[in-house]
Structures are given as C-alpha cells and as structure tokens.
Design an enzyme around this catalytic site. Structure first.
Site: not given
Ligand code: PLP
Length: 396
Positions: A179, A199-200, A325
C-alpha cells in the site's frame, strides 16, 4: 449519473501511459524472455528495463529485484522462504497484529508447521509498539515482518526505526509495502530493509504482477520450482506485458512523491474534515498525520458498514468497509479490533481510498451522498432511536 471510484486501496485503474507502454508486448514483442533468439532478446531487454525502474524506485540494485505473480506471493516468499531458509538459526518470527492476510495467514500456516510467531500489538492509532518489538526479539528469531502502511486504516509504520532495531539484533527485516509504494519514499539501504513486497495493481499497473526486493546476500528459500527464470529463484515464464506495466507505473508513481502526497491528502482531508464535522457520532480510524495520503477510514455509530456501501453504490460511489480480500466475511476487521475498537463500532466502518485522479468536487459529492445515506440508515435503526430518546430524557 457520474460514477465516483474511491476504492483505490482495493485496486487502481491501469492508466493510459502504462497501457501504452504495455501494448507492444502482446502482439509485436511477444517472445519468451528466456529464448535466445531475437524475439526473446527483445522481450528480455524490456523486462530488464522494468527491473531497473523498480530498483531505481527503491534505491536498490536491479539484481535485487524479483518479479512475482502478486503481492501475496511476494509476502509468502519473504516470510515462508526466510522461515525455511533460517531454520538452523531458529523457528521464531515476529509480525504485527494488523498485517494483511497475506502475512497473517502465512504466519498461521507456519505455526501449524511448528514455527512460533509473535504478533505485536498496536496502539489506538495502529502504530506498532517498538518497545514490544525489541522485547520480542530472541536468539532464535529469524524474521521481523511489519507492513509499511496499513491497507485498512492507512497508518504508516516507523519503518526506519524498525530497520534499525532489526539490524542491531541481527534479524532480517521484511516489509509489506503493497500500500505504500508511491506514497512513502523508500531507500532500502538507508532504511535497513532486507526484503520488500509490492503489487502492481495498487499503483496503476495491472493485477497479477508483483515484485520482491531481496537484499544482496539474503536468500529466502525459493517456493516455486520449475524453470530457471528470475535467476533461478522464481520459476514460471515471465508475465512480460504486466512486468513492463509495473516498471512504467512505478516510475510514474515515484517521480514526485511529495507533490502527489500534497495533492491527494488535500482531497482526503476535505473528506475527513467534512464527515467529522457534518455527521455526528463518527470517528476517524488510524493516525491523523502518520497516514497514507489517500486513506480515509471512519466509523459511523449505529449503522453497518455494508449497508453504507450499498447505499453509496446506488449513488454510483465505490467505497469499501476495509480489505477487499476480507469482504464477504461478517467478522469485524482484525485491524480495528487490534486498535481497541469495540465490535459494534468496528462493524460500522467505511474506507474511502483515493488516488491522484480524485478531486475536491468528488469529495464534496461523496460527503453529500454519505450524509443522505447515513441519515436514512439511522432513521431505520432502533438502536439509534433508543439512543436519541435516552439523550432527550437525560436533558429533560
Ligand atoms: N498486502 C497488502 C497490505 C495489501 O493491501 C494487499 C492487497 O490488498 C496484499 C498484500 C496482496 O496483494 P495482491 O492483491 O497483489 O495479492
């Protein structure tokens, strides 16, 4: 009806310059970067250029950047890979209670496998307790994994100090910066960061591509076996177009962080100030100043976050209650609970997350819509009725 997108912490749109940079890598430059012919070499050159763009954004060396399939994979690699690689030193890891599930669930899995994990507490603003961190370090501690900025409440952690503590105790330090990229200036050497996940899709590149910075000399065990891609450390044919997109996007996102932060936080502050002033029984979650420029997370008493989302969605406004998520789960956010919020207030939380495309006019429209939605929901709430009746009785 104008649609307003304020869920940029869940994902961002791919912007036109990023799309343009990716375009040739579908139909024209389509070679496999591992192939030795010209088609392959062209693709390889572009991937290596993207690697340099990522390295530049972190002040790292390109040889320290590994492309992955997402932020979750980067987190898994850093945490599980280090746990397995350092097993001779010990089986103890330290993280915080407010990490993303990509870390929390990975640690829970390690616990099932016989590792021990300390989950550090946070204060009411979501800041990790550094005294508790120092106390938690043991001779068998192999990794400290603390996120740079929280995805729900936007609190930015004292990363440099955590890096200093980790180094002083000779423990590896990983940070989930998913983030934070584009809002926090990273200098991985200066900040003593050994591994960093990104993460892109959180900064205008496509979904399904991430990267992990691994400091030279650090060797988390590889998790994905197969070919020799990513210098033998992460198998799988490279997602070339998305990697090019990630490279371009991080270059844009980190070109002028102070200006970006000033512009985005002006819109955020309009949201925060107006909501707290114009809607009673609300409170800001997270730190007032040590927070991501694009994060506004507010609890509204007497209503459910989900009902607010639906009400806003009917007005064309996209927001969220917390982590995308975790949506679908009826449990209140583990982040808000760790910060000491009571269950009922944690349930009534709304996250509006901004990018540089959101405007002050949009902020005003969202607050106006929110006032209507909250008034309507509260007018239907027996709890709110009782509360108001009790207040009147007290005054009488
Ligand atoms: N870590 C954090 C702090 C996130 O906000 C997210 C996604 O919301 C992730 C990890 C996971 O990333 P990705 O969606 O690319 O798997």
């Amino acid at each position: 009806m104008e649609r307003i997108y304020m869920d940029n912490a869940a994902t961002t749109r791919v912007t036109e310059p990023v799309m343009a940079a990716m375009q040739p890598y579908f139909c024209e430059v389509f070679g496999n970067p591992m192939s030795i012919h010209g088609f392959g070499r062209e693709a390889r050159k572009a991937v290596e250029n993207a690697r340099r763009q990522v390295a530049d954004a972190l002040k790292a060396d390109p040889s320290e950047i590994y492309f992955t399939g997402c932020g979750t994979e980067s987190d898994n690699w850093a945490v599980r890979g280090t746990a397995y690689a350092q097993i001779r030193k010990g089986k103890h890891l330290i993280t915080s209670a407010i990490e993303h599930h990509a870390i929390i669930h990975t640690c829970a899995q390690l616990e099932k496998e016989g590792f021990e994990v300390t989950y550090l507490p946070v204060d009411e603003f979501g800041v990790v307790d550094l005294v508790a961190l120092e106390k938690a370090i043991r001779p068998d501690t192999t990794l400290i994994s603390i996120m740079s900025a929280n995805n729900e409440v936007g609190t930015i952690q004292p990363i440099e100090e955590i890096g200093r503590i980790a180094k002083a105790h000779n423990v590896l330090f990983h940070t989930d910066a998913v983030q934070a990229i584009g809002s926090v200036e990273f200098d991985v050497k200066k900040m003593n960061i050994d591994m960093l996940s990104m993460s892109g899709h959180k900064f205008h590149a496509p979904k399904g591509v991430g990267a992990l910075y691994i400091r030279k000399g650090v060797r988390p065990q590889r998790l994905i076996h197969g070919g020799e891609q990513e210098r033998g450390q992460r198998a799988g044919t490279e997602n070339v177009a998305s990697i090019i997109g990630l490279g371009k996007a991080i270059e844009i996102a980190t070109a002028n962080i102070p200006r970006h932060n000033a512009e985005v936080s002006a819109v955020r502050d309009r949201l925060i100030d107006r909501i707290l002033r114009e809607i009673p029984y609300t409170r800001l979650n997270g730190h007032r100043t040590q927070r991501l420029p694009g994060n506004c997370n507010i609890s509204f008493e007497f209503i459910e976050g989900e009902s607010m989302l639906l009400g806003l969605d009917l007005k064309g406004i996209a927001a969220s209650t917390g982590s995308a998520c975790a949506s679908g789960s009826l449990d209140p956010s583990h982040v808000l609970l760790a910060m000491g919020l009571p269950h009922e207030i944690a349930h009534g939380s709304l996250r509006l997350s901004l990018c540089e495309e959101n405007t002050l006019e949009q902020a005003d429209k969202v607050v106006d819509a929110l006032i209507e939605v909250v008034n309507r929901l509260r007018s239907l709430s027996p709890l709110y009725d009782d509360f108001i009746a009790a207040q009147k009785a007290n005054k009488a």
